[in-house]
Design an enzyme around this catalytic site. Structure first.
Site, short mmCIF file in Angstrom:
data_model
loop_
_atom_site.label_atom_id
_atom_site.label_comp_id
_atom_site.label_asym_id
_atom_site.label_seq_id
_atom_site.Cartn_x
_atom_site.Cartn_y
_atom_site.Cartn_z
N LYS A 21 1.60 -2.92 6.62
CA LYS A 21 2.05 -2.79 5.23
C LYS A 21 3.55 -2.50 5.14
O LYS A 21 4.22 -2.92 4.19
CB LYS A 21 1.23 -1.71 4.51
N TYR A 33 -2.70 -0.30 10.39
CA TYR A 33 -2.69 -0.72 8.98
C TYR A 33 -1.33 -0.40 8.34
O TYR A 33 -0.73 -1.24 7.66
CB TYR A 33 -3.82 -0.01 8.23
N SER A 83 0.86 -1.19 0.00
CA SER A 83 0.00 0.00 0.00
C SER A 83 0.89 1.23 0.00
O SER A 83 2.08 1.15 0.36
CB SER A 83 -0.88 0.00 1.25
#
Length: 258
Positions: free
Chosen positions: A158, A154, A141
């Site tokens: 990533k 998150y 991402s």
């Protein structure tokens, strides 16, 4: 593509980016195994692929469970005899201030976004080492390059995917296996609907405003589509990327980081 179809397995392919990747690979000539935790979603994509003239079947598996991942890969190999491309697309988002994160929050997102990628890597590599070839492709991402407010957990997962990608590329190169990752930006999917809703709550915005604010920072002037991502994954899965490994490439329309 060679005259003999290659085999790809795409996780989290029942909708969104995963579905777009699976359909693109089918158009590229792959037979595609569709994984999703929701079997009905996976079967719907299988039906779409079969209409394209390629072979496909669905496997319901939770990527956070190692045994289920290895069984999934075994099913793919038993059915098709090989596995040429593994796309570890499955993942979840989480919007929450770091100071409010619980142990349960962290365990859930790490199990899916990090351990899920690791298990798919391990299972695919076990088969690809026997073949002396293969391509493993991870979903990272733009949040693997910059930690975003309210997306701290998150972002951490990533960043971890980038590290796994680099290390695995070095360890698996002697076996003819490449490992790369794609880093989408602001993609117009159901995942971003959830992110927008949660951010609106924390930032005192109306629904849709958070998505628009992020989208305004895209150089190309529009949100990303799942098909934009799929086009790049098509390259990573093709022979054109044979000399590329260990890379996590941003495919984001030129998101401007503030």
């Amino acid at each position: 593509m060679s005259s003999s179809p290659k085999i790809a397995l795409v996780t989290g392919a029942g909708r969104g980016i995963g579905r777009a990747i699976a359909l693109r690979l089918a158009r590229d000539g792959f037979h595609v195994v569709i994984n999703d935790i929701h079997l009905e979603n996976a079967q719907s994509v299988v039906d779409e692929i079969k209409k394209l003239g390629r072979e496909s079947f669905a496997v319901q598996a939770d990527v956070s469970k190692r045994d289920e991942v290895f069984q999934m890969v075994d099913q793919a190999v038993k059915h098709f005899g090989q596995l040429d491309v593994m796309v570890s697309n499955a993942g979840i988002a989480q919007v929450k201030p770091l100071l409010e994160l619980t142990e349960e929050d962290m365990n859930k997102i790490v199990q899916i976004n990090v351990f899920g990628v690791l298990y798919c890597l391990q299972a695919a590599a076990e088969q690809m080492k026997k073949q002396k070839r293969g391509k493993i492709i991870h979903a990272a991402s733009i949040a693997s390059y910059k930690g975003f407010s309210l997306l701290g957990a998150y972002s951490a997962t990533k960043f971890a995917v980038r590290g796994l990608t680099q290390a695995a590329a070095q360890e698996l190169a002697p076996f003819g296996i490449t490992v790369n990752a794609y880093c989408p930006g602001i993609v117009d999917t159901q995942m971003w609907d959830l992110i927008d809703e949660k951010m609106a709550h924390y930032m005192n915005l109306k629904k849709g405003e958070a998505f628009r604010q992020f989208s305004d920072g895209i150089t190309l002037g529009r949100p990303e589509t799942p098909e934009d991502v799929a086009k790049f994954v098509s390259y990573l899965a093709s022979e054109d990327s044979d000399y590329m490994t260990g890379q996590s490439v941003m495919i984001d329309g030129g998101v401007i980081f503030s």
